[in-house]
Design an enzyme around this catalytic site. Structure first.
Site, mmCIF file in Angstrom:
data_model
loop_
_atom_site.group_PDB
_atom_site.id
_atom_site.type_symbol
_atom_site.label_atom_id
_atom_site.label_comp_id
_atom_site.label_asym_id
_atom_site.label_seq_id
_atom_site.Cartn_x
_atom_site.Cartn_y
_atom_site.Cartn_z
ATOM 1 N N TYR A 143 -1.488 -1.091 10.325
ATOM 2 C CA TYR A 143 -1.581 -1.335 8.673
ATOM 3 C C TYR A 143 -0.114 -0.922 8.189
ATOM 4 O O TYR A 143 0.458 -1.540 7.251
ATOM 5 C CB TYR A 143 -2.800 -0.793 7.959
ATOM 6 C CG TYR A 143 -3.028 -1.011 6.740
ATOM 7 C CD1 TYR A 143 -3.566 -1.934 6.225
ATOM 8 C CD2 TYR A 143 -2.746 0.037 5.784
ATOM 9 C CE1 TYR A 143 -3.815 -2.250 4.987
ATOM 10 C CE2 TYR A 143 -3.007 0.023 4.354
ATOM 11 C CZ TYR A 143 -3.653 -1.349 3.825
ATOM 12 O OH TYR A 143 -3.848 -1.395 2.678
ATOM 13 N N SER A 174 0.879 -1.163 0.035
ATOM 14 C CA SER A 174 0.033 0.116 0.081
ATOM 15 C C SER A 174 1.060 1.166 0.081
ATOM 16 O O SER A 174 2.143 1.222 0.421
ATOM 17 C CB SER A 174 -0.706 0.035 1.287
ATOM 18 O OG SER A 174 -1.448 1.182 1.481
#
Length: 242
Positions: free
Chosen positions: A150, A137
């Protein structure tokens, strides 16, 4: 003839969003796909394709990974392509993040790719070729408020990608990462309009990306067109990280 004609692929997190788009694009390009889901196959259950095989695996549970990987290897043999896409989020500010939220995200988003790759890598090495694509990401590069777990997992996945690329190059196995920005998935669909508009205003292209755009990049990295590319991170974020 498709770019992945005759190739065998494993895609984790295949039931929704980016994983679903990758699975569809792989099938369209001629690959035979083991689509790995955790609980529900969702739209995949209604897809009529002789090249699609459904498997159910919990990437956080090594026993589940071993059992399902063995089934995939028995059915398809050594995969040509592995896409580590399964991932979750559990947002919270760092000072209020519970231990379980930290553990579950790290276990799914970082341990999961390690566990899955560990099961398929020997077969790929024995075959002497392959492409592994890790779905990271842009937040693994930039950081994001309320996403320490995350971001840590996705940044760790980038480090694993580079290390593994060095270890596997002599086996003719390529390892790359894709780092999407904001993509039109269930996560962005759940945003309030004001919040979504604010995020779009921060993106030079003034829109969210589509799962199909991420899938197109993944197909390229999985194909022979990318035969001299390994250890790289490909950002697809509309310019957000510029």
């Amino acid at each position: 003839m498709g770019r992945l004609e005759g190739k065998r692929a494993v895609v984790t997190g295949a039931a929704g969003g980016i994983g679903l788009a990758v699975t569809r694009e792989f099938l369209r390009e001629g690959a035979e796909v083991a689509a790995v889901c955790r609980r529900s196959a969702g739209p995949l259950e209604h897809m009529a394709s002789k090249g699609l095989h459904l498997f159910f695996m919990d990437v956080t549970d090594m026993q589940s990974v071993k059992e399902e990987a063995a089934g995939i290897l028995d059915m398809l043999g050594a995969p040509d392509i592995l896409v580590n896409n399964a991932g979750i989020t559990a947002p919270a500010l760092f000072v209020s993040m519970e231990e379980d939220a930290w553990d579950q995200v790290l276990k799914t988003d970082l341990y999961g790719p390690w566990a899955v790759t560990r099961q398929f890598l020997p077969a790929m090495a024995g075959k002497g070729s392959g492409s592994i694509v890790n779905m990271s990401s842009v937040n693994g590069l930039l950081g994001s408020t309320g996403q320490a777990n995350y971001c840590a997992a996705k940044a760790g996945l980038l480090g694993m990608t580079r290390a593994l690329a060095k270890e596997t190059a002599s086996w003719n196995i390529r390892v790359n990462a894709v780092a999407p920005g904001y993509i039109e998935t269930e996560m962005t669909a759940s945003l309030a309009k004001r919040q979504a508009d604010k995020l779009r205003s921060q993106i030079p292209m003034r829109r969210f990306g589509t799962p199909e755009e991420v899938a197109g990049l993944t197909v390229f990295l999985a194909s022979d067109e990318a035969s001299y590319i390994t250890g790289q991170t490909f950002v697809i974020d509309g310019g957000l990280s510029i």
